[in-house]
Structure formats: C-alpha cells, structure tokens
Write a protein that holds these residues in place. Sequence first.
Motif, PDB file in Angstrom:
ATOM      1  N   TRP A  78      -6.112   7.336 -12.395  1.00 11.75           N
ATOM      2  CA  TRP A  78      -5.238   7.469 -11.217  1.00 11.75           C
ATOM      3  C   TRP A  78      -6.072   7.507  -9.943  1.00 11.75           C
ATOM      4  O   TRP A  78      -5.729   6.867  -8.943  1.00 11.75           O
ATOM      5  CB  TRP A  78      -4.392   8.747 -11.312  1.00 11.75           C
ATOM      6  CG  TRP A  78      -3.584   8.975 -10.070  1.00 11.75           C
ATOM      7  CD1 TRP A  78      -2.354   8.467  -9.778  1.00 11.75           C
ATOM      8  CD2 TRP A  78      -3.987   9.737  -8.918  1.00 11.75           C
ATOM      9  NE1 TRP A  78      -1.959   8.864  -8.527  1.00 11.75           N
ATOM     10  CE2 TRP A  78      -2.938   9.643  -7.970  1.00 11.75           C
ATOM     11  CE3 TRP A  78      -5.122  10.479  -8.603  1.00 11.75           C
ATOM     12  CZ2 TRP A  78      -3.007  10.274  -6.734  1.00 11.75           C
ATOM     13  CZ3 TRP A  78      -5.195  11.107  -7.372  1.00 11.75           C
ATOM     14  CH2 TRP A  78      -4.140  11.000  -6.440  1.00 11.75           C
ATOM     15  N   SER A  81      -7.143   4.080  -8.986  1.00 14.39           N
ATOM     16  CA  SER A  81      -6.034   3.254  -8.483  1.00 14.39           C
ATOM     17  C   SER A  81      -5.610   3.669  -7.081  1.00 14.39           C
ATOM     18  O   SER A  81      -5.305   2.824  -6.237  1.00 14.39           O
ATOM     19  CB  SER A  81      -4.839   3.317  -9.447  1.00 14.39           C
ATOM     20  OG  SER A  81      -4.273   4.624  -9.488  1.00 14.39           O
ATOM     21  N   GLU A 130      -8.217   2.478  -4.552  1.00 16.82           N
ATOM     22  CA  GLU A 130      -8.097   1.037  -4.341  1.00 16.82           C
ATOM     23  C   GLU A 130      -6.850   0.684  -3.538  1.00 16.82           C
ATOM     24  O   GLU A 130      -6.830  -0.326  -2.829  1.00 16.82           O
ATOM     25  CB  GLU A 130      -8.088   0.311  -5.685  1.00 16.82           C
ATOM     26  CG  GLU A 130      -9.442   0.350  -6.393  1.00 16.82           C
ATOM     27  CD  GLU A 130      -9.399  -0.321  -7.756  1.00 16.82           C
ATOM     28  OE1 GLU A 130      -8.283  -0.508  -8.300  1.00 16.82           O
ATOM     29  OE2 GLU A 130     -10.483  -0.645  -8.282  1.00 16.82           O
ATOM     30  N   SER A 131      -5.817   1.511  -3.624  1.00 12.60           N
ATOM     31  CA  SER A 131      -4.581   1.240  -2.886  1.00 12.60           C
ATOM     32  C   SER A 131      -4.739   1.460  -1.383  1.00 12.60           C
ATOM     33  O   SER A 131      -3.942   0.950  -0.588  1.00 12.60           O
ATOM     34  CB  SER A 131      -3.455   2.146  -3.407  1.00 12.60           C
ATOM     35  OG  SER A 131      -3.617   3.485  -2.945  1.00 12.60           O
TER      36      SER A 131
END
Length: 350
Positions: free
Chosen positions: A152, A155, A158-159
Amino acid sequence: MRKSTVVLIGLGRIASSLEKDPYRNKPCTHAGVLFSGWGKKNFQFIGGIEPNADKRDSFSKQWKLSPELLHEDWEDWKKFKQIPDLAIISSPSESHYRNALDCIEFGIQNLLIEKPVCETFVQAKDLDKFARKKGVRIWVNHERRYHPKYAWAKSVIESGKYGEVRTIRASVLTSALAPGRAYKGRTGPLFHDGTHAVDLIYWLLGKPDRVRSSLTRRKGIPVEDRAVAFLEYKSGPIVFLEAGGARDYFQFEMDIMTEKARILLSNDGMKLFESRPSRIYKGFNSLTEVSFPEKSFLGSNPFENLYSSIRKVLTGKSESMTGDISENLNIMELLHRIKTKAEIQTVSEI
C-alpha cells in the motif's frame, strides 16, 4: 489443474522451524505455506535436501513426513528423483550460489531463493548470466514486498497523493551480543539483514545517484558490526540507512517522510500521519496520526502472497512477478557499493 511440484533445499529456520514461534503470524516459513490447506491444493512437496541429519529428522517429525523424502545431498536426490517445477533454496547464504547452480544444471526451470540471493554481487551476476543462458526464472524472497501495508505504501507514494518522498530513515538493528546467522557467515548484517531495507529502498526510489557509507568492525572479525549509509537522489530524496548497530534487540523500521505525510512501517506496527492544521501552532500544519488503511489488493499474509504469485506464473496466469533476479542484481549492486565505498573503522570491542 495439476499441482506444481516442489523440492525444498535447506530444512532449517526459514524453511520450517520458525513455524514453531508462537508469536509470528502463520504461515511464516516455506514449509508452513506448502503444508497449509491452500498450499496442499496448489503444490506437491516431492522432497527435501539437507546435509544435517538432525534437521532432516526434525523436519520429518514436524510435518509428519516419511524420512525417505529427505536427502543428504544432490547426488542422493539425483539417483531416483524427478525434476520439480520449482526449487526453493532456503539454505545458509554461503550455499545459495552453489545450490542454485546445481538446480539449474539438474534442469529445474524455476527457483525461489532466500535473501540475499548470493554472498556477493559477483556471484549474483554470474548466476543471472547462467540462468538467462538456460532460460531459468529466479525470484528472491524479500517478503515485505508481499506485505499488504508495504505494498500500500508503494502504491500511495506512486499515486502522488502525499507528494514527493523527501526523506527515508531505514534501520535493521541487530545485536552482536546475541547475533544469529548475520555474524556467523561471511555476509555480515548489511547483506544478511540490511538487504531487506535496501530492497525496499530500491523498490520505492530506484538507484541512488550518490552513496556515502561507513563500516565498524571488531579486530579479528571479518564482517561489520555496523553499517551506515547516506544515499542521495538527484530527484530530491535522501535516505539514511543503518544495519547491525550492536543493539541488544532486533528492530526493522522504514520511516518514510513525504511532502504531506509520514508513513512508519516496522515490525512493531504501522502508523500513518497526515499534514493537518496544527492544534498547537496557529497558522502551521502538524503531522496528525490517522487510521492506516485496512484494505489492500493483497491478502494479509506475505508468504501466502508470495507463493500465490509464483503459482500464477507457473500456471501461465501471469507472465512476471516482483522481485526477480534482475531486480536483485540492482539490490546486490547497491549493497556492494555501500560496502566497497565505506570508510572502515576497526575497534577492539563494541
């Protein structure tokens, strides 16, 4: 669908005996997954290789297996055994390279190797070259890549939700007073335990542009008691890394600070802080702890997630997975840079 056949090389701690630890989230070993309800539906254990007779005996009793399934060495195995779909190398670090070469020469096409993949960067490069020549797939078990909260964190970084990463403080602290495997072999705590932190650093940020480091050693001891590194990226992030540290405890921690948040990932738990209007300084923002997200695209157990990914590749449902030999070459190269560029201090005692 037929089960994937498996041979387990090395029947000790990470292969099996850690499953007896009452505090750990199960399964926490290779055998623990293979002999779980899910594991038995997807994998068929066809044998193990272990030179230590006591470990073979303990393994057969723990998992209620016939001693005939367990062998002393490869020569014993080769006399009458089939080529498995997957070989799991969970032997001591110093034997990974030789065991992997034996597997490839025997005709095995898929290998899962415990970290570090080899003792040295040179060995890892040679193994990668040989595997490519033979068309063999190799994955390395850095299981935190398969932990839902670490996944998580990757992610969400990276978001861009919390802006750019500014600083990471990574620590893998162990004790030279009660040292375990890290100080018994030739790898030392940097390669043996620090590889987990370096793997995550590379996974999150890639290759650093500048590396500065130092090692502390005791007289007469070939490996470091403590490794410290400062990694810099032209894109902005800086990383502080400590491995070993001569502590009287074990601690793994990744403290990730972005423009708008702090993500704390450790063996003691996970915490998330977001930038919110401060309650103690008017006109400022402070870090405020918020609930860590519970939902993830992964299951709750890293070992099960790892083996689920392998099974998908073996059955053609997926073409690739994270943590292959090519990624680990970059990790080994970074470990090599930290070690070879280090200023070395030798002390009489810790």
